[in-house]
Write an enzyme that holds these catalytic residues in place. Structure first.
Site, short mmCIF file in Angstrom:
data_model
loop_
_atom_site.label_atom_id
_atom_site.label_comp_id
_atom_site.label_asym_id
_atom_site.label_seq_id
_atom_site.Cartn_x
_atom_site.Cartn_y
_atom_site.Cartn_z
N CYS A 110 -5.17 -5.47 -7.44
CA CYS A 110 -6.37 -4.67 -7.21
C CYS A 110 -7.26 -4.62 -8.46
O CYS A 110 -7.92 -5.61 -8.75
CB CYS A 110 -6.01 -3.27 -6.71
N HIS A 218 -2.31 -4.54 -2.10
CA HIS A 218 -1.32 -3.75 -2.82
C HIS A 218 0.11 -4.06 -2.36
O HIS A 218 0.69 -3.33 -1.55
CB HIS A 218 -1.60 -2.25 -2.62
N GLU A 220 2.70 -3.54 -3.93
CA GLU A 220 3.61 -2.52 -4.45
C GLU A 220 3.74 -1.32 -3.50
O GLU A 220 4.60 -0.47 -3.70
CB GLU A 220 3.15 -2.06 -5.83
#
Length: 254
Positions: A110, A218, A220
């Site tokens: 990001c 994202h 994660e």
């Protein structure tokens, strides 16, 4: 066996009347679990330490996402919408430069993806989350965190790119939680993935043989629930251990 040491960039955030160095746990946890790496958090305090002091001690770098935006002056624009974190900009851009000089891999998520594009001379589009776009890249304001990250779309993977080789497929479904993104691609970066509206969603490079890989989405977020997100960190782990991008074909399921 000693695990590779991954440097993870922090941000400056308000903490009551003080300031704190912040890394959201999910970045650290996903990298440590799924790249099987140890971690060192790097403060965004270029006034107190240099990027080189950190870079010489780590095996690779992860540039995290953040609520703050890259300052527009970093890519030659006149204005922009904050919040901004000038010290994070300074530390991250210096880290990218030094890591590439030292031949150590760099990864971005990001904001980190955007920092890499700027470091390579690219510019940013600040209107990708507008609701009147054919494809808005951010959920409506005010929704809970789970709903925000549920906002998603497909991406097309570049044929013979790092991601396409690693996953053995030509598309992924990814979350979409960003207001900014690539406007002009940085020199030397290769497109790894694009959204249906043509917005660049992932890039790679190998300047002087140094691996660079970054995604706008994202991985994660709830990594344990998504095989392709685990795969991103699998690429990271193997790269940290010295395996070249070209050798990582079809090693991840999705």
């Amino acid at each position: 066996m000693t695990r590779p040491l991954l440097g993870i960039t922090a941000c400056n955030r308000p903490f009551g009347e003080e300031s704190a160095q912040v890394v959201i746990d999910r970045y650290m946890e996903a990298a440590m679990r799924h790249a099987d790496a140890a971690a060192l958090l790097i403060p965004a305090r270029p006034d107190l330490m240099s990027a080189r002091e950190a870079a010489t001690r780590i095996d690779g770098l992860l540039l995290t996402g953040s609520p703050s935006n890259v300052g527009p002056e970093r890519y030659g624009d006149a204005d922009g919408k904050g919040p901004f974190d000038p010290a994070r900009d300074e530390m991250s851009l210096a880290l990218i430069e030094v890591m590439i000089e030292l031949g150590k891999p760099v990864f971005g998520i990001c904001r980190g993806f955007q920092e890499i594009n700027v470091a390579f001379g690219g510019t940013l589009d600040r209107a990708l989350g507008d609701a009147d776009r054919a494809l808005s890249h951010h959920s409506p304001d005010g929704v809970p965190l789970d709903a925000m990250f549920a906002h998603s779309h497909d991406v097309n993977l570049a044929r013979d790119g790092v991601l396409a080789r690693a996953f053995g497929r030509d598309s992924l479904k990814v979350n979409s939680v960003h207001f900014q993104g690539v406007k002009r691609l940085g020199a030397g970066l290769s497109v790894e993935a694009t959204a249906p509206d043509g917005v660049i969603e992932a890039v790679s490079a190998s300047p002087g043989g140094t691996p660079v890989l970054a995604v706008q989405w994202h991985p994660e977020w709830q990594t344990d629930r998504d095989a392709s997100s685990q795969g991103f960190f699998g690429i990271m782990g193997r790269t940290l251990r010295g395996e070249a991008f070209a050798a990582q074909q079809a090693k991840e399921g999705a």
